[in-house]
Design a protein around this motif. Structure first.
Motif, short mmCIF file in Angstrom:
data_model
loop_
_atom_site.label_atom_id
_atom_site.label_comp_id
_atom_site.label_asym_id
_atom_site.label_seq_id
_atom_site.Cartn_x
_atom_site.Cartn_y
_atom_site.Cartn_z
N LYS A 82 0.83 -1.21 0.00
CA LYS A 82 0.00 0.00 0.00
C LYS A 82 0.87 1.26 0.00
CE LYS A 82 -3.95 -2.21 0.56
NZ LYS A 82 -4.82 -2.39 -0.59
N ILE A 83 0.23 2.36 -0.38
CA ILE A 83 0.91 3.66 -0.30
C ILE A 83 0.34 4.43 0.90
CG2 ILE A 83 1.35 5.87 -1.43
CD1 ILE A 83 1.13 4.50 -4.12
N THR A 84 1.22 4.71 1.85
CA THR A 84 0.85 5.53 3.00
C THR A 84 1.49 6.89 2.82
OG1 THR A 84 0.77 3.59 4.44
CG2 THR A 84 0.98 5.75 5.51
N ALA A 85 0.68 7.95 2.93
CA ALA A 85 1.22 9.31 2.83
C ALA A 85 1.37 9.89 4.22
CB ALA A 85 0.31 10.18 1.98
N LEU A 86 2.50 10.57 4.44
CA LEU A 86 2.72 11.29 5.68
C LEU A 86 2.76 12.77 5.31
CD1 LEU A 86 3.37 11.12 8.74
CD2 LEU A 86 5.78 10.95 8.12
N ILE A 87 1.78 13.52 5.82
CA ILE A 87 1.69 14.93 5.46
C ILE A 87 1.72 15.79 6.72
CG2 ILE A 87 0.34 14.32 3.40
CD1 ILE A 87 -2.13 15.54 4.75
N GLY A 88 1.86 17.08 6.52
CA GLY A 88 1.87 18.01 7.64
C GLY A 88 2.68 19.24 7.29
N PHE A 104 9.74 1.36 0.32
CA PHE A 104 10.36 2.48 -0.39
C PHE A 104 9.81 3.77 0.25
CE2 PHE A 104 11.22 4.22 -4.98
CZ PHE A 104 12.36 4.84 -4.50
N ILE A 105 10.73 4.57 0.77
CA ILE A 105 10.35 5.78 1.49
C ILE A 105 10.82 6.99 0.68
CG2 ILE A 105 10.64 7.08 3.64
CD1 ILE A 105 11.38 4.27 4.90
N LEU A 106 9.89 7.86 0.34
CA LEU A 106 10.23 9.01 -0.49
C LEU A 106 9.88 10.30 0.25
CD1 LEU A 106 8.52 6.76 -2.57
CD2 LEU A 106 9.95 8.07 -4.13
N ASP A 107 10.91 11.13 0.53
CA ASP A 107 10.71 12.36 1.29
C ASP A 107 10.55 13.54 0.33
OD1 ASP A 107 10.49 14.31 3.21
OD2 ASP A 107 12.35 13.81 4.25
N MET A 134 4.46 5.89 -9.67
CA MET A 134 4.11 5.33 -8.36
C MET A 134 2.96 4.33 -8.48
SD MET A 134 6.04 6.24 -5.88
CE MET A 134 7.49 6.35 -6.89
N LYS A 135 1.99 4.63 -9.36
CA LYS A 135 0.86 3.71 -9.54
C LYS A 135 1.36 2.38 -10.08
CE LYS A 135 -3.18 6.65 -9.86
NZ LYS A 135 -4.05 7.49 -10.71
N SER A 136 2.39 2.43 -10.93
CA SER A 136 2.92 1.20 -11.52
C SER A 136 3.74 0.39 -10.51
CB SER A 136 3.75 1.51 -12.77
OG SER A 136 5.05 1.93 -12.42
N ILE A 137 4.26 1.08 -9.50
CA ILE A 137 5.07 0.39 -8.48
C ILE A 137 4.21 -0.17 -7.36
CG2 ILE A 137 6.84 0.72 -6.70
CD1 ILE A 137 7.87 3.07 -8.42
N ALA A 138 3.11 0.55 -7.06
CA ALA A 138 2.24 0.15 -5.94
C ALA A 138 1.81 -1.30 -6.13
CB ALA A 138 1.03 1.07 -5.88
N GLY A 139 1.79 -2.04 -5.06
CA GLY A 139 1.46 -3.46 -5.12
C GLY A 139 2.72 -4.29 -5.11
N GLU A 140 3.76 -3.83 -5.84
CA GLU A 140 5.05 -4.53 -5.84
C GLU A 140 5.78 -4.25 -4.54
OE1 GLU A 140 7.65 -3.43 -9.09
OE2 GLU A 140 5.94 -3.45 -10.45
N THR A 141 5.68 -3.00 -4.09
CA THR A 141 6.44 -2.60 -2.92
C THR A 141 5.55 -1.75 -2.01
OG1 THR A 141 8.44 -1.46 -2.19
CG2 THR A 141 7.44 -0.63 -4.16
N THR A 142 5.96 -1.65 -0.77
CA THR A 142 5.23 -0.87 0.21
C THR A 142 5.83 0.52 0.24
OG1 THR A 142 4.86 -2.89 1.46
CG2 THR A 142 4.59 -0.81 2.66
N ILE A 143 4.98 1.54 0.17
CA ILE A 143 5.51 2.89 -0.02
C ILE A 143 5.08 3.83 1.11
CG2 ILE A 143 5.39 4.94 -1.51
CD1 ILE A 143 5.14 2.95 -3.89
N LEU A 144 6.07 4.59 1.62
CA LEU A 144 5.78 5.70 2.52
C LEU A 144 6.16 6.97 1.78
CD1 LEU A 144 4.94 6.93 5.24
CD2 LEU A 144 7.32 6.66 6.00
N LEU A 145 5.17 7.81 1.56
CA LEU A 145 5.34 9.00 0.74
C LEU A 145 5.17 10.24 1.61
CD1 LEU A 145 5.48 10.14 -2.20
CD2 LEU A 145 3.00 9.85 -2.30
N ILE A 146 6.24 11.01 1.76
CA ILE A 146 6.14 12.30 2.44
C ILE A 146 5.83 13.32 1.35
CG2 ILE A 146 7.28 13.91 4.03
CD1 ILE A 146 7.32 10.87 4.88
N GLU A 147 4.73 14.00 1.48
CA GLU A 147 4.27 14.78 0.32
C GLU A 147 3.51 16.04 0.74
OE1 GLU A 147 4.81 14.04 -3.19
OE2 GLU A 147 4.13 16.11 -2.99
#
Ligand SMILES: Nc1ncnc2c1ncn2[C@@H]1O[C@H](COP(=O)(O)OP(=O)(O)O)[C@@H](O)[C@H]1O
Ligand SMILES: [Mg+2]
Length: 243
Positions: free
Chosen positions: A33-39, A162-165, A183-196
């Motif tokens: 899954k893609i988890t976004a960390l915002i703030g 995969f963590i992207l700041d 990112m849509k093409s990667i999702a499912g293959e890897t677990t993503i933390l997206l700081i955005e």
């Protein structure tokens, strides 16, 4: 089937002198899954990434990778477990070619089957649209392409997490669109933390959103839930332009 926590932070806290950069932050990443960390700026997002990646020692708290406590592992050991990152400040090797940056990231120089690995580097470059620039010196690329190269370096590691700041910081709208597609093409293959910061990107990609404010988790949920949250609107979204 119950979701698998690939990465989990429990009570992560970092105090710098009097600054509470992170206080009791709990966050988990569901597999694939893609988890976004915002703030807002200064909320503690990069500090959080630093602690889970092993680059910043927490004041207290625990990090688990697939249920294993990795809090004492140095950054390179966590990378060996399958964690890859891109940083808020672009960190490529500017004097090397685009190809060599990706080859180095994958550790391919040490490998035996040169042909297979060469094919792999080109496959990654092709996937992110940089294959025609493989021989170019990385430092000569446009800023947008340098950010994309950094993502390629992460992908070449075939990471589990995969963590992207702030990967879209400074990108043009067209480049942001390309990033979303990638990112849509990667999702499912890897677990993503997206700081955005870009809410268009968060809305397009995030399965789950966690909001940090003044070092603390302010809210957590789907993008729609976060968007409808009064406290989040007041602290962050209300003052941020978003689509
Ligand atoms: N090395 C440091 N020493 C002292 N304070 C720091 C340090 N790194 C970050 N901070 C402070 O911690 C808070 C969170 O920073 P940061 O994690 O970079 O936030 P964000 O990435 O959300 O913008 C800010 O108040 C920042 O000034
Ligand atoms: Mg930051």
């Amino acid at each position: 089937m119950a979701a698998v926590n690939v990465l989990e932070a429990k009570g992560l806290t970092k105090i710098y002198g009097g600054v509470e950069a992170n206080v009791d932050v709990d966050l988990h990443l569901d597999q694939g899954k893609i988890t976004a960390l915002i703030g807002p700026n200064g909320a503690g997002k990069s500090t959080f990434v630093g602690m889970i990646s092993g680059r910043i020692a927490p004041t207290r708290g625990t990090v688990y990778f697939k249920g294993r406590d990795i809090s004492q592992l140095p950054a390179h050991k966590r990378m060996q477990l399958g964690m890859a990152y891109t940083f808020q400040i672009t960190s490529i090797f500017p004097g090397l070619s685009v190809y060599d940056n990706v080859a180095l990231a994958a550790g391919l120089r040490l490998a035996h089957d040169k042909q297979a690995h060469d094919a792999k580097v080109h496959a990654v470059l092709d996937r992110i649209g940089l294959d025609d620039r493989a021989d170019q010196t990385a430092g000569d690329l446009s800023y947008g392409h340098q950010r994309v190269l950094e993502i390629a370096m992460g992908l070449a590691q075939e990471p589990e997490v995969f963590i992207l700041d702030e990967p879209t910081q400074g990108l043009s709208e067209t480049e942001v669109d390309a990033f979303i597609a990638l990112m849509k093409s990667i999702a499912g293959e890897t677990t993503i933390l997206l700081i955005e910061h870009n809410m268009r990107v968060v809305a397009a990609l995030a399965d789950h959103v966690t909001v940090l404010d003044q070092g603390r988790v302010l809210a957590s949920g789907t993008f729609a839930e976060i968007h409808a949250n009064d406290a989040v609107q007041a602290a962050y979204l209300g003052s941020t332009p978003h689509a």
